[in-house]
Design a protein around this motif. Sequence first.
Motif, mmCIF file in Angstrom:
data_model
loop_
_atom_site.group_PDB
_atom_site.id
_atom_site.type_symbol
_atom_site.label_atom_id
_atom_site.label_comp_id
_atom_site.label_asym_id
_atom_site.label_seq_id
_atom_site.Cartn_x
_atom_site.Cartn_y
_atom_site.Cartn_z
ATOM 1 N N MET A 1 0.838 -1.192 0.000
ATOM 2 C CA MET A 1 0.000 0.000 0.000
ATOM 3 C C MET A 1 0.874 1.243 0.000
ATOM 4 N N LYS A 2 0.265 2.390 -0.221
ATOM 5 C CA LYS A 2 1.003 3.642 -0.158
ATOM 6 C C LYS A 2 1.021 4.128 1.283
ATOM 7 N N VAL A 3 2.214 4.494 1.744
ATOM 8 C CA VAL A 3 2.419 5.016 3.087
ATOM 9 C C VAL A 3 3.004 6.418 2.964
ATOM 10 N N THR A 4 2.483 7.346 3.737
ATOM 11 C CA THR A 4 2.978 8.720 3.734
ATOM 12 C C THR A 4 3.612 9.034 5.075
ATOM 13 N N VAL A 5 4.832 9.552 5.033
ATOM 14 C CA VAL A 5 5.523 9.976 6.252
ATOM 15 C C VAL A 5 5.727 11.484 6.182
ATOM 16 N N LEU A 6 5.227 12.180 7.175
ATOM 17 C CA LEU A 6 5.343 13.634 7.223
ATOM 18 C C LEU A 6 6.462 14.017 8.178
ATOM 19 N N ALA A 16 10.174 6.018 7.176
ATOM 20 C CA ALA A 16 10.054 5.854 5.723
ATOM 21 C C ALA A 16 10.907 4.681 5.241
ATOM 22 N N GLN A 17 12.112 4.575 5.770
ATOM 23 C CA GLN A 17 13.005 3.496 5.345
ATOM 24 C C GLN A 17 12.424 2.125 5.652
ATOM 25 N N VAL A 18 11.987 1.896 6.894
ATOM 26 C CA VAL A 18 11.503 0.557 7.243
ATOM 27 C C VAL A 18 10.187 0.241 6.534
ATOM 28 N N SER A 19 9.387 1.270 6.243
ATOM 29 C CA SER A 19 8.149 1.043 5.507
ATOM 30 C C SER A 19 8.448 0.613 4.079
ATOM 31 N N ALA A 20 9.439 1.261 3.461
ATOM 32 C CA ALA A 20 9.832 0.875 2.106
ATOM 33 C C ALA A 20 10.482 -0.507 2.080
ATOM 34 N N MET A 21 11.279 -0.806 3.095
ATOM 35 C CA MET A 21 11.893 -2.131 3.178
ATOM 36 C C MET A 21 10.819 -3.206 3.354
#
Length: 294
Positions: A1-6, A16-21
């Motif tokens: 899914m798409k995750v947004t980090v502000l 952001a890194q661990v979500s992309a990993m």
Amino acid sequence: MKVTVLGAGTMGHGIAQVSAMGGHDVYIRDIEESIVDEGLDAIEANLQGGVDRDKLTEEQMADTLDRLTGTTDLKEATDGTSIVVEAVPENIDLKKNILSDVEEQVSADTVLASNTSSLAVTEIMSTLETPERGVGLHFFNPVHIMKLVEIVHAEQTSAETKSLVKEFIEGIDKVPIEVRDSPGFASSRLGVALGVEAIRMVQEGVAEPEDIDTAMELGYNHPMGPIELSDVVGLDVRLDILNYLREELGERFRPPQLLKRKVRAGKLGKKTGEGLYVWEDGEIVGVSGDVGEN
């Protein structure tokens, strides 16, 4: 899914890194392009370190970077996203304002999460039109190494939101614990209590900082002693949390004079080169000369 980090700072780029990993398409957004670039550079450096230590392959690094997009555009960052994690500074009004802005941009089923170590998640989410989608996600620094994530249930958090975020956290190879929204949650309340007592002990001349740290590292198997951890977290951050917990929970969280004096002097720990220890190139090289002054 798409995750947004502000927020592309220390916590933001780590999340952001661990979500992309974990296989998600991640948009990392901050207000200045230079901050976004610094965050992406930090992620690349972390990943390269993993490759150098044979923890990651070159292909895994490339795939992770391909799933990351940096932007300053809030609409671009949030369009079609499933979960938004704000990782802005620990200011409750700032967090409330940014989540209110985000709510106008996202769909009704998008989860809105706050990465906070101690602030009241119930209050943060009270500004939302649909607060049941709100939840606290307390990641630990450095995010790409630390396994724990504290899921904080606000009074309004729905069962569906709780289930989704737990699945998300487990899917990015983290270990969740679930706590009710209470000042300091579980981890910060206990961690700060230990840290503040250690600073009081230094102030009272009970033992030197390195001996207190060694006691906890070897006697209680802590990976890092409470004095060193305070310097790593930032003495200003410690003071802010203590002031908040004192207001909410009472005088047992009263900040020691030594801590207040350090913050007034701008000696905030590792990030400024001196706190309770003296730091060079990210390593401890000595004890601050004024730790014994009352």
